[in-house]
Design an enzyme around this catalytic site. Structure first.
Site, PDB file in Angstrom:
ATOM      1  CE  LYS A   8      -1.335   1.728   3.964  1.00 22.64           C
ATOM      2  NZ  LYS A   8      -1.332   3.053   4.579  1.00 22.64           N
ATOM      3  CG  ASN A   9       2.385   2.778   3.502  1.00 29.39           C
ATOM      4  OD1 ASN A   9       1.232   3.142   3.236  1.00 29.39           O
ATOM      5  ND2 ASN A   9       2.801   2.564   4.732  1.00 29.39           N
ATOM      6  CB  CYS A  26      -3.768  11.403  12.363  1.00 26.96           C
ATOM      7  SG  CYS A  26      -3.472   9.703  11.933  1.00 26.96           S
ATOM      8  NE  ARG A  66       0.616  10.165  10.128  1.00 25.78           N
ATOM      9  CZ  ARG A  66       0.185   9.210   9.314  1.00 25.78           C
ATOM     10  NH1 ARG A  66      -0.974   8.649   9.535  1.00 25.78           N
ATOM     11  NH2 ARG A  66       0.911   8.817   8.299  1.00 25.78           N
ATOM     12  CG  ASP A  87       3.329   1.461   9.450  1.00 23.83           C
ATOM     13  OD1 ASP A  87       2.905   2.307  10.256  1.00 23.83           O
ATOM     14  OD2 ASP A  87       3.590   1.725   8.256  1.00 23.83           O
ATOM     15  NE  ARG A 132      -6.900   4.515   5.995  1.00 20.58           N
ATOM     16  CZ  ARG A 132      -6.068   5.258   6.680  1.00 20.58           C
ATOM     17  NH1 ARG A 132      -6.290   5.489   7.953  1.00 20.58           N
ATOM     18  NH2 ARG A 132      -5.016   5.781   6.104  1.00 20.58           N
TER      19      ARG A 132
HETATM   20  N1  EPU Z   1       6.579  14.683  10.669  1.00 15.29           N
HETATM   21  C1  EPU Z   1       6.586  16.020  10.932  1.00 15.29           C
HETATM   22  N2  EPU Z   1       6.437  16.893   9.882  1.00 15.29           N
HETATM   23  C2  EPU Z   1       6.279  16.481   8.608  1.00 15.29           C
HETATM   24  C3  EPU Z   1       6.257  15.101   8.329  1.00 15.29           C
HETATM   25  C4  EPU Z   1       6.422  14.225   9.392  1.00 15.29           C
HETATM   26  O1  EPU Z   1       6.729  16.441  12.071  1.00 15.29           O
HETATM   27  O2  EPU Z   1       6.136  17.319   7.706  1.00 15.29           O
HETATM   28  C5  EPU Z   1       6.724  13.720  11.779  1.00 15.29           C
HETATM   29  C6  EPU Z   1       5.477  12.854  11.936  1.00 15.29           C
HETATM   30  O3  EPU Z   1       4.500  13.485  12.712  1.00 15.29           O
HETATM   31  C7  EPU Z   1       6.038  11.602  12.579  1.00 15.29           C
HETATM   32  C8  EPU Z   1       7.428  11.495  11.945  1.00 15.29           C
HETATM   33  O4  EPU Z   1       7.730  12.792  11.443  1.00 15.29           O
HETATM   34  O5  EPU Z   1       6.161  11.790  13.954  1.00 15.29           O
HETATM   35  C9  EPU Z   1       7.546  10.500  10.815  1.00 15.29           C
HETATM   36  O6  EPU Z   1       6.448  10.643   9.935  1.00 15.29           O
HETATM   37  P1  EPU Z   1       6.537  10.303   8.385  1.00 15.29           P
HETATM   38  O7  EPU Z   1       6.395  11.581   7.622  1.00 15.29           O
HETATM   39  O8  EPU Z   1       7.710   9.458   8.101  1.00 15.29           O
HETATM   40  O9  EPU Z   1       5.207   9.450   8.177  1.00 15.29           O
HETATM   41  P2  EPU Z   1       4.319   9.485   6.888  1.00 15.29           P
HETATM   42  O10 EPU Z   1       5.188   9.659   5.703  1.00 15.29           O
HETATM   43  O11 EPU Z   1       3.173  10.390   7.088  1.00 15.29           O
HETATM   44  C10 EPU Z   1       4.492   6.924   6.356  1.00 15.29           C
HETATM   45  C11 EPU Z   1       3.533   5.789   6.183  1.00 15.29           C
HETATM   46  C12 EPU Z   1       2.962   5.430   7.551  1.00 15.29           C
HETATM   47  C13 EPU Z   1       4.120   5.038   8.469  1.00 15.29           C
HETATM   48  C14 EPU Z   1       5.125   6.187   8.547  1.00 15.29           C
HETATM   49  C15 EPU Z   1       6.348   5.861   9.373  1.00 15.29           C
HETATM   50  C16 EPU Z   1       2.709   6.120   3.940  1.00 15.29           C
HETATM   51  C17 EPU Z   1       1.585   6.480   3.048  1.00 15.29           C
HETATM   52  N3  EPU Z   1       2.476   6.183   5.265  1.00 15.29           N
HETATM   53  O12 EPU Z   1       3.734   7.996   6.880  1.00 15.29           O
HETATM   54  O13 EPU Z   1       2.104   4.318   7.356  1.00 15.29           O
HETATM   55  O14 EPU Z   1       3.642   4.754   9.759  1.00 15.29           O
HETATM   56  O15 EPU Z   1       5.551   6.554   7.223  1.00 15.29           O
HETATM   57  O16 EPU Z   1       6.988   4.760   8.861  1.00 15.29           O
HETATM   58  O17 EPU Z   1       3.774   5.752   3.471  1.00 15.29           O
HETATM   59  C18 EPU Z   1       0.311   2.888   7.848  1.00 15.29           C
HETATM   60  O18 EPU Z   1       0.496   2.328   6.767  1.00 15.29           O
HETATM   61  O19 EPU Z   1      -0.447   2.405   8.742  1.00 15.29           O
HETATM   62  C19 EPU Z   1       0.982   4.143   8.139  1.00 15.29           C
HETATM   63  C20 EPU Z   1       0.556   4.986   9.072  1.00 15.29           C
END
Ligand code: EPU
Length: 418
Positions: free
Chosen positions: A22-23, A116, A121, A306, A398
């Site tokens: 998915k990701n 969320c 996030r 995850d 999802r």
């Molecule tokens: N963060 C910030 N600012 C930003 C972006 C992130 O503060 O602009 C913080 C987040 O709040 C978090 C940390 O940085 O505390 C890491 O977040 P990241 O941006 O890496 O997460 P994401 O890209 O939103 C993806 C996956 C998630 C997975 C995380 C961590 C996708 C679509 N989603 O989310 O997947 O948990 O990386 O590995 O790739 C899931 O599939 O259940 C899921 C939540």
């Protein structure tokens, strides 16, 4: 709203197949916005987040033809470079269209995601990175408006914190920017590498994906491509835990074992027998007698956040005390209270969960709060005595494709009811 009814206590046996990630599918779909040519994607998982992304692309101007797990997408014109609140609120990864839209169309209007279940996030790091490439960004009425009338230009961007979709968003913006972009402190997740692989096939020049420094030489335009998505390491990991927690003998097929190294190491330390049968098959066996092992979630190649909830379910069945530290998200323990309702002994202290086992779990009515929490409740239910009713399983839909069918085929008593 659908529910799962699970009768626990049956060791799972047989083969269970992993689907596409998915990701990986989500950023790869967003990347189709970068070209006017058709992009053919295979092994697209049939899960709700992917359907939401497809809907978003069609709203923006894509033509999409699906044939099972194969999807042909062509965005001949960007009609409306916008991601509305109605879609973004159901799927935060919608913000992945920001980078490609600004790069291709010179503007984007994307709703800010709200809160969320697993933490705040924010997407501030995505925005700061795009600004460094020359995008002008404003926030009004709950929307981010980004414009780059003169196009984007390459820059060196150091993420102050590792972000997976932030890295992907920036990579997609940079492939069409003038000159070189260097991403420092980039996410190293396999999904980032998979996106880079597709972009490369489209004509992008990217080096270093999968490491902390990614270098991108911008090109004038990208073309069509064909690409097969990688296996879903979180789905595979969930199945490995399912085999171990039920004391079963399960072979997980269609996976990439090295993407699950961190989990496998913990499962083995806890006493489960995990062997790599081939480059795409893992076998897990356990006859009970698991030991508690601490876990600390981290960015890849560390232990995936995850898989934290699923691992917590396993630790309720292990002898001793396990300390589970969640380092990525601030509020990702909603499953703990539900597991406690089933008899687990879990104490929460800040970002740590202290799980004392082994405790016999008994079936109860529980509520799924987010995608991975739902999966962990299914795992707990598979080992609980009696019947568990899991409410709000739309969360699990999802990101897991027909999980009840896959689990039932290896012996689980699980039924979806309306
Ligand atoms: N963060 C910030 N600012 C930003 C972006 C992130 O503060 O602009 C913080 C987040 O709040 C978090 C940390 O940085 O505390 C890491 O977040 P990241 O941006 O890496 O997460 P994401 O890209 O939103 C993806 C996956 C998630 C997975 C995380 C961590 C996708 C679509 N989603 O989310 O997947 O948990 O990386 O590995 O790739 C899931 O599939 O259940 C899921 C939540």
């Amino acid at each position: 709203m659908d529910k799962f009814v699970v009768k626990g206590g049956i060791p799972l046996r047989g083969e269970i197949a992993t689907g596409g990630a998915k990701n990986s599918a989500l950023p790869v779909l967003a990347a189709t916005l970068l070209t006017a040519q058709p992009v053919v994607l295979r092994r697209i998982p049939q899960v709700r987040d992917v359907r939401t992304m497809q809907r978003l692309l069609v709203d923006i101007g894509a033509n999409a033809d699906a044939d099972g797990e194969c999807l042909r997408i062509q965005v001949a014109d960007v009609r409306s470079p916008e991601a509305p609140y109605e879609l973004v609120k159901t799927m935060r990864a919608s913000s992945l269209v920001l980078g490609p839209l600004v790069a291709r169309a010179g503007r984007a209007r994307v709703s800010l995601p709200g809160g969320c279940a697993i933490g705040a996030r924010p997407i501030n790091l995505h925005l700061a990175a795009l600004e460094q490439l020359g995008a002008q960004i404003q926030q009004t009425h709950g929307y981010i408006e980004a414009v780059a009338p003169q196009g984007l230009r390459g820059a060196t961007v150091r993420f102050e914190r590792i972000t997976v979709t932030g890295t992907e968003d920036l990579m997609m913006a940079a492939v069409l920017a003038r000159g070189e972009t260097v991403i420092e402190n980039a996410a190293r997740e396999p999904e980032v590498s998979d996106l880079a692989a597709l972009l490369g096939k489209m004509g992008a020049q990217i080096a270093g994906a999968g490491t902390s420094t990614i270098r991108i030489q911008g090109v004038e335009r990208l073309g069509g491509a064909e690409h097969t998505i990688i296996a879903d390491r979180i789905e595979a990991g969930t199945f490995l835990v399912a085999g171990a927690i039920t004391g079963g003998d399960l072979t997980v097929t269609g996976c990439i074992p090295e993407h699950n190294t961190a989990l496998i190491t913990k499962l083995q330390a806890a006493g489960a027998d995990v062997v790599e049968l081939s480059a795409s098959k893992l076998r897990v066996r356990s006859s009970g007698g698991l030991r508690s092992v601490d876990v600390n979630t981290a960015e890849y190649p560390g232990f995936a956040t995850d898989l934290q909830a699923q691992y917590m379910a396993l630790m309720t069945q292990a002898e001793g005390i396990a300390i589970i530290t969640e380092s990525i998200f601030e509020n990702r323990f909603m499953h703990a209270q539900e597991m406690a309702r089933m008899g687990a002994n879990i104490r929460l202290e800040g970002n740590q969960a202290i799980v004392a086992g082994r405790k016999e779990l008994t079936g109860a009515g529980v509520i799924a709060s987010d995608l991975r929490a739902s999966a962990s409740l299914v795992l707990a239910a598979l080992v609980a005595r009696g019947e568990t009713v899991i409410d709000r399983v739309y969360h699990i839909d999802r990101g897991y494709e027909k999980i009840e069918g896959k689990l039932a085929a290896v012996g689980a008593q699980i039924q979806r009811v309306e």
